[in-house]
Design a protein around this motif. Structure first.
Motif, PDB file in Angstrom:
ATOM      1  N   ARG A  39       3.134   3.819  30.901  1.00  0.00           N
ATOM      2  CA  ARG A  39       2.972   5.208  30.485  1.00  0.00           C
ATOM      3  C   ARG A  39       1.605   5.460  29.866  1.00  0.00           C
ATOM      4  NH1 ARG A  39       8.827   6.527  27.607  1.00  0.00           N
ATOM      5  NH2 ARG A  39      10.137   6.098  29.458  1.00  0.00           N
ATOM      6  N   GLY A  40       0.808   4.414  29.646  1.00  0.00           N
ATOM      7  CA  GLY A  40      -0.506   4.593  29.052  1.00  0.00           C
ATOM      8  C   GLY A  40      -0.601   3.905  27.709  1.00  0.00           C
ATOM      9  N   ASP A  41      -1.624   4.272  26.952  1.00  0.00           N
ATOM     10  CA  ASP A  41      -1.881   3.680  25.642  1.00  0.00           C
ATOM     11  C   ASP A  41      -1.315   4.563  24.539  1.00  0.00           C
ATOM     12  OD1 ASP A  41      -3.207   1.767  27.045  1.00  0.00           O
ATOM     13  OD2 ASP A  41      -5.211   2.557  26.602  1.00  0.00           O
ATOM     14  N   LEU A  42      -0.743   3.909  23.558  1.00  0.00           N
ATOM     15  CA  LEU A  42      -0.171   4.613  22.413  1.00  0.00           C
ATOM     16  C   LEU A  42      -0.677   3.970  21.122  1.00  0.00           C
ATOM     17  CD1 LEU A  42       3.561   5.002  23.565  1.00  0.00           C
ATOM     18  CD2 LEU A  42       1.773   6.751  23.615  1.00  0.00           C
ATOM     19  N   SER A  43      -0.971   4.832  20.151  1.00  0.00           N
ATOM     20  CA  SER A  43      -1.389   4.355  18.824  1.00  0.00           C
ATOM     21  C   SER A  43      -0.254   4.622  17.838  1.00  0.00           C
ATOM     22  CB  SER A  43      -2.666   5.068  18.372  1.00  0.00           C
ATOM     23  OG  SER A  43      -3.738   4.765  19.230  1.00  0.00           O
ATOM     24  N   ARG A  44       0.120   3.597  17.113  1.00  0.00           N
ATOM     25  CA  ARG A  44       1.198   3.705  16.117  1.00  0.00           C
ATOM     26  C   ARG A  44       0.683   3.081  14.815  1.00  0.00           C
ATOM     27  NH1 ARG A  44       5.594   0.809  17.003  1.00  0.00           N
ATOM     28  NH2 ARG A  44       7.021   2.409  16.212  1.00  0.00           N
ATOM     29  N   ASN A  45       0.170   3.914  13.962  1.00  0.00           N
ATOM     30  CA  ASN A  45      -0.407   3.438  12.705  1.00  0.00           C
ATOM     31  C   ASN A  45       0.507   3.796  11.534  1.00  0.00           C
ATOM     32  OD1 ASN A  45      -2.678   2.662  14.239  1.00  0.00           O
ATOM     33  ND2 ASN A  45      -3.600   4.701  13.979  1.00  0.00           N
ATOM     34  N   LEU A  46       0.424   2.957  10.540  1.00  0.00           N
ATOM     35  CA  LEU A  46       1.255   3.188   9.340  1.00  0.00           C
ATOM     36  C   LEU A  46       0.521   2.636   8.130  1.00  0.00           C
ATOM     37  CD1 LEU A  46       5.053   2.807   8.983  1.00  0.00           C
ATOM     38  CD2 LEU A  46       3.614   1.658   7.319  1.00  0.00           C
ATOM     39  N   PHE A  47       0.548   3.435   7.046  1.00  0.00           N
ATOM     40  CA  PHE A  47      -0.050   3.018   5.775  1.00  0.00           C
ATOM     41  C   PHE A  47       0.963   3.269   4.666  1.00  0.00           C
ATOM     42  CE2 PHE A  47      -2.379   4.167   1.869  1.00  0.00           C
ATOM     43  CZ  PHE A  47      -2.951   2.925   1.609  1.00  0.00           C
ATOM     44  N   ARG A  48       1.200   2.214   3.856  1.00  0.00           N
ATOM     45  CA  ARG A  48       2.159   2.304   2.747  1.00  0.00           C
ATOM     46  C   ARG A  48       1.448   1.943   1.440  1.00  0.00           C
ATOM     47  NH1 ARG A  48       5.486  -1.103   4.416  1.00  0.00           N
ATOM     48  NH2 ARG A  48       7.094   0.235   5.286  1.00  0.00           N
ATOM     49  N   PHE A  49       1.677   2.794   0.432  1.00  0.00           N
ATOM     50  CA  PHE A  49       1.117   2.559  -0.900  1.00  0.00           C
ATOM     51  C   PHE A  49       2.263   2.693  -1.905  1.00  0.00           C
ATOM     52  CE2 PHE A  49      -0.953   3.913  -4.849  1.00  0.00           C
ATOM     53  CZ  PHE A  49      -1.906   2.919  -4.994  1.00  0.00           C
ATOM     54  N   ARG A  50       2.578   1.568  -2.585  1.00  0.00           N
ATOM     55  CA  ARG A  50       3.768   1.557  -3.434  1.00  0.00           C
ATOM     56  C   ARG A  50       3.448   0.911  -4.787  1.00  0.00           C
ATOM     57  NH1 ARG A  50       9.735  -0.144  -1.172  1.00  0.00           N
ATOM     58  NH2 ARG A  50      10.951   0.784  -2.863  1.00  0.00           N
ATOM     59  N   PRO A  51       3.023   1.700  -5.776  1.00  0.00           N
ATOM     60  CA  PRO A  51       2.803   1.149  -7.125  1.00  0.00           C
ATOM     61  C   PRO A  51       4.126   1.058  -7.898  1.00  0.00           C
ATOM     62  CG  PRO A  51       2.147   3.441  -7.065  1.00  0.00           C
ATOM     63  CD  PRO A  51       2.580   3.099  -5.673  1.00  0.00           C
ATOM     64  N   TYR A  52       4.261   0.016  -8.693  1.00  0.00           N
ATOM     65  CA  TYR A  52       5.451  -0.213  -9.513  1.00  0.00           C
ATOM     66  C   TYR A  52       5.061  -0.269 -10.978  1.00  0.00           C
ATOM     67  CZ  TYR A  52       8.271  -1.723  -5.479  1.00  0.00           C
ATOM     68  OH  TYR A  52       8.967  -1.785  -4.295  1.00  0.00           O
ATOM     69  N   PHE A  53       6.022   0.073 -11.814  1.00  0.00           N
ATOM     70  CA  PHE A  53       5.925  -0.187 -13.247  1.00  0.00           C
ATOM     71  C   PHE A  53       7.247  -0.812 -13.684  1.00  0.00           C
ATOM     72  CE2 PHE A  53       2.675   3.044 -12.813  1.00  0.00           C
ATOM     73  CZ  PHE A  53       1.653   2.525 -13.589  1.00  0.00           C
ATOM     74  N   GLN A  54       7.147  -1.972 -14.273  1.00  0.00           N
ATOM     75  CA  GLN A  54       8.344  -2.702 -14.689  1.00  0.00           C
ATOM     76  C   GLN A  54       8.373  -2.794 -16.208  1.00  0.00           C
ATOM     77  OE1 GLN A  54       9.531  -6.356 -12.565  1.00  0.00           O
ATOM     78  NE2 GLN A  54       9.573  -7.363 -14.557  1.00  0.00           N
ATOM     79  N   LEU A  55       9.494  -2.372 -16.789  1.00  0.00           N
ATOM     80  CA  LEU A  55       9.704  -2.401 -18.230  1.00  0.00           C
ATOM     81  C   LEU A  55      10.850  -3.351 -18.537  1.00  0.00           C
ATOM     82  CD1 LEU A  55       9.355  -1.365 -21.166  1.00  0.00           C
ATOM     83  CD2 LEU A  55      10.942   0.485 -20.586  1.00  0.00           C
ATOM     84  N   THR A  56      10.605  -4.280 -19.447  1.00  0.00           N
ATOM     85  CA  THR A  56      11.623  -5.247 -19.858  1.00  0.00           C
ATOM     86  C   THR A  56      11.813  -5.129 -21.359  1.00  0.00           C
ATOM     87  OG1 THR A  56      10.982  -6.745 -18.076  1.00  0.00           O
ATOM     88  CG2 THR A  56      12.297  -7.668 -19.881  1.00  0.00           C
ATOM     89  N   GLN A  57      13.047  -4.853 -21.762  1.00  0.00           N
ATOM     90  CA  GLN A  57      13.374  -4.706 -23.180  1.00  0.00           C
ATOM     91  C   GLN A  57      14.714  -5.381 -23.432  1.00  0.00           C
ATOM     92  OE1 GLN A  57      11.274  -3.277 -25.427  1.00  0.00           O
ATOM     93  NE2 GLN A  57      12.639  -3.974 -27.053  1.00  0.00           N
ATOM     94  N   ASP A  58      14.662  -6.543 -24.072  1.00  0.00           N
ATOM     95  CA  ASP A  58      15.865  -7.324 -24.348  1.00  0.00           C
ATOM     96  C   ASP A  58      16.606  -7.599 -23.040  1.00  0.00           C
ATOM     97  OD1 ASP A  58      15.212  -7.278 -27.034  1.00  0.00           O
ATOM     98  OD2 ASP A  58      16.376  -5.453 -27.416  1.00  0.00           O
ATOM     99  N   ALA A  59      17.821  -7.091 -22.920  1.00  0.00           N
ATOM    100  CA  ALA A  59      18.627  -7.367 -21.730  1.00  0.00           C
ATOM    101  C   ALA A  59      18.413  -6.360 -20.614  1.00  0.00           C
ATOM    102  CB  ALA A  59      20.114  -7.396 -22.109  1.00  0.00           C
ATOM    103  N   LEU A  60      17.569  -5.372 -20.823  1.00  0.00           N
ATOM    104  CA  LEU A  60      17.371  -4.295 -19.856  1.00  0.00           C
ATOM    105  C   LEU A  60      16.038  -4.462 -19.145  1.00  0.00           C
ATOM    106  CD1 LEU A  60      18.369  -1.562 -18.677  1.00  0.00           C
ATOM    107  CD2 LEU A  60      17.102  -0.450 -20.541  1.00  0.00           C
ATOM    108  N   THR A  61      16.064  -4.310 -17.814  1.00  0.00           N
ATOM    109  CA  THR A  61      14.866  -4.337 -16.985  1.00  0.00           C
ATOM    110  C   THR A  61      14.890  -3.126 -16.063  1.00  0.00           C
ATOM    111  OG1 THR A  61      14.768  -6.754 -17.022  1.00  0.00           O
ATOM    112  CG2 THR A  61      13.504  -5.627 -15.304  1.00  0.00           C
ATOM    113  N   VAL A  62      13.833  -2.320 -16.121  1.00  0.00           N
ATOM    114  CA  VAL A  62      13.738  -1.104 -15.306  1.00  0.00           C
ATOM    115  C   VAL A  62      12.458  -1.185 -14.488  1.00  0.00           C
ATOM    116  CG1 VAL A  62      13.611   1.407 -15.320  1.00  0.00           C
ATOM    117  CG2 VAL A  62      14.991   0.230 -17.048  1.00  0.00           C
ATOM    118  N   LYS A  63      12.599  -0.963 -13.201  1.00  0.00           N
ATOM    119  CA  LYS A  63      11.451  -0.950 -12.294  1.00  0.00           C
ATOM    120  C   LYS A  63      11.463   0.381 -11.549  1.00  0.00           C
ATOM    121  CE  LYS A  63      10.684  -4.630  -9.907  1.00  0.00           C
ATOM    122  NZ  LYS A  63      10.806  -5.671  -8.851  1.00  0.00           N
TER     123      LYS A  63
END
Length: 624
Positions: free
Chosen positions: A344-368
């Protein structure tokens, strides 16, 4: 003291007597004619005799006795004194003549008298003592500054060194050769460097082929070949690695009615995939660096027997940086550049992912938490260009051994021709490719440790997808498969349970169970997707001599449809038990036995493609 007093009194008495009886000088008697023995050699008192003289005999005897008293011991003197005391009445009885002269008389000294004293009473009571009371004394304080100077300490420890144990010889190279039924040949080799500090590299190859298969013998043959090279370079700051690999896999489309394709037409049902890949990676190696990172770049070039090709470039970055002791920043970034080429010809399939995280740990609790941003351009016109997925993951430790977790997730699941081929190599040409959009997923569960040797995880999730794909037989050729995408929303319920049992290095066992429920709209059913899966993997080591491996696989609820006959087929469950045994003959040689599909079932993972029944492979391994 008493003796001295008595001697004194005696001398006074002696003086008085001499003065009273002192005779006239013309009347003094003659001197003593017999000497007195003062030595007392016989031990007893010696008798004293005085020359007879009228009136003076008694007195002279007394005077002589007194002289002997001073020369004798204390006890005889005391006895003499007592005799004189008791003899005093004799003196009072001496008769004086009228003319003043003393008549002659005899003095008798008695020594037989016994002196008895009354018994004295003794008082044994202790005299009470009076405790001395110390005089009160005030506490004196000295506030003067003291300057104590201590010389420099010289500490020269001597490190105790353990005896160096010789390193065991490392056998990093081995070659394995085996044969089995279905005219199967297996050959593989791995060659690696030994212990080095700065670098490591190795070469590997593998060949496995079955000349005949379950349908029409040679028409269902398979072949897989691989050769690769890898290397690593170690520095104090980073580790550099590279990997190059070439694969050639050969299949036949044998999903036809047996006997309808002759051996001359094998070329028409042949499929070959040639894949060349390269990967370079740099990872952080410094333990003191606050930034931890992993950067990789990989390209893959795939070509098949029908002139379809796919070039895929992937760049991935993972990084973590601790902001505080409780807060950590993480980043995942991906870049995919894909070029696909077919009829069928040439096809371009591009993908860009940007995923920043922040992780907080306090005693028994961990939140990301994160905001997942994805950009894509795909072949489907309905696909969006930009996607935003807010995500959050919460974990709370209920105890030291059990943790509850839950969260919200969303992502764009990338698809590629190479990924589809690895799942199902019997695809038609020009198969449509679309990324799967996981719009939202809610999940919750428990994970932890039942005891020292058992770990577990229980998870339940419900998700909504767009463009979820399914494999099914093509309407134009039922021996080949096409990909169907449900562009509408698909709902999937997933119940999962995993448990692992680990007892030292001798025995390990892990079990994973998953149950799925699909609700789709644009397609009739979730074709060729199982609704129940089970995987049970076990390894057992007997005295470092025999190694057992037993793996069990179960897939149930699979169904497919023949669009030519419009008939739905429910496939029998896939029940496959495999056993592998390695026996160490010597340091260099070991024998192995591999048996697949012990129950000898002719099950079908995909409709019209039965698998080999019981197949065995036996061989020998040489290590050096």
């Amino acid at each position: 003291m008493k003796i001295e007093l008595m001697n004194k009194e005696f001398r006074m008495l002696k003086g008085k007597i001499e003065r009273r009886i002192a005779p006239h000088p013309c009347e003094v008697a003659a001197p003593i004619t017999e000497p007195v023995d003062r030595s007392n050699r016989s031990g007893g008192p010696k008798e004293c005799r005085i020359a007879p003289h009228p009136g003076t005999a008694a007195i002279r005897n007394s005077l002589f006795f007194c002289s002997a008293f001073n020369s004798f011991f204390l006890i005889p003197g005391l006895l003499t004194l007592l005799s004189l005391v008791f003899a005093f009445p004799a003196f009072s009885q001496v008769k004086y003549r009228e003319d003043g002269q003393i008549e002659s008389a005899e003095i008798v000294i008695e020594k037989d008298r016994k002196i008895e004293l009354p018994e004295a009473n003794r008082n044994f009571e202790k005299i009470p003592t009076t405790a001395a009371v110390p005089a009160p004394r005030g506490q004196d304080y000295d506030y003067g500054e003291k300057n104590f100077r201590i010389g420099d300490l010289r500490f020269s420890p001597r490190v105790l060194q353990l005896p160096t144990e010789p390193l065991t010889k490392l056998y990093g190279n081995h070659v394995r050769v085996g044969v089995g039924n279905y005219a199967t040949l297996n050959a593989e080799g791995y060659f690696n460097t030994k212990r080095t500090d700065d670098y490591a590299y190795g070469l590997r190859f593998k060949h496995r082929s079955s000349q005949v298969g379950p349908v029409d013998r040679e028409n269902s043959a398979t072949s897989a070949n691989m050769v690769g090279f890898q290397g690593k370079y170690f520095t104090d700051l980073a580790t550099l690695s590279a990997d190059v690999q070439y694969n050639r896999d050969k299949y036949y489309f044998y999903g036809y009615r047996p006997g309808t394709v002759t051996s001359d037409g094998r070329k028409n049902i042949e499929q070959v995939f040639n894949t060349l890949s390269f990967e370079g990676r740099i990872t952080n190696a410094s333990q003191e660096a606050p930034l931890d990172y992993d950067l990789s770049a990989r390209f893959t070039n795939l070509k098949d027997h029908y002139q379809a090709s796919e070039f895929d470039w992937t760049t991935q970055l993972s990084a973590a940086y601790p902001i505080t002791d409780n807060i950590k920043a993480l980043l995942n970034a991906d870049l995919y550049v894909t070029k696909r080429k077919d009829m069928r010809g040439d096809l371009s399939r591009n993908l860009f992912r940007f995923r920043p995280y922040f992780q907080l740990t306090q005693d028994a609790l961990t939140v990301k938490t994160s905001l997942n941003v994805v950009y894509e351009n795909d072949t489907v016109a309905t696909a969006k260009t930009l996607h935003f997925y807010p995500t959050v993951d919460v974990a709370y430790a209920l105890s030291d051994d059990v943790t509850a977790f839950g969260g919200l997730d969303g992502d764009l699941q990338r698809t590629s021709l190479r990924g589809f081929v690895q799942d199902n190599p019997y695809l038609v040409a020009n198969v449509p490719l679309v990324h799967t959009n996981k719009v939202r997923e809610l999940y919750a569960g428990l994970r932890g440790r039942a005891n020292r040797d058992v770990t577990f995880e229980l998870r339940v999730a419900t998700a909504r997808y767009r463009n979820l794909y399914f494999f099914n037989n093509s309407a134009s050729d039922t021996s080949r498969f096409t990909i169907l995408h449900n562009t509408d929303v698909s709902s999937v319920l997933d119940l999962g349970f995993q448990v692992a049992y680990h007892v030292s290095e001798r025995f390990r066992s892990s079990l994973a169970l998953n149950a799925y429920n699909y609700r789709v709209r644009q397609v009739e059913a979730a074709w060729h997707r199982p609704t129940l899966t089970a995987t049970w993997i076990n390894t057992f080591n007997v005295r470092e001599k025999i190694y057992f491996g037993a793996n069990f696989y179960y897939l149930g609820g699979i169904q497919g449809k023949n669009f030519v006959t419009n008939r739905v087929r429910k496939l029998d469950p896939v029940v496959d038990l495999s056993l592998k045994v390695d026996y160490v003959i010597s340091t260099h040689f070991s024998a192995f036995l591999l048996i697949n599909n012990i129950f000898a079932q002719k099950y079908q993972r995909y409709l019209y493609y039965p698998q080999q029944r019981l197949n065995a492979l036996v061989g020998l391994t040489y290590s050096f």
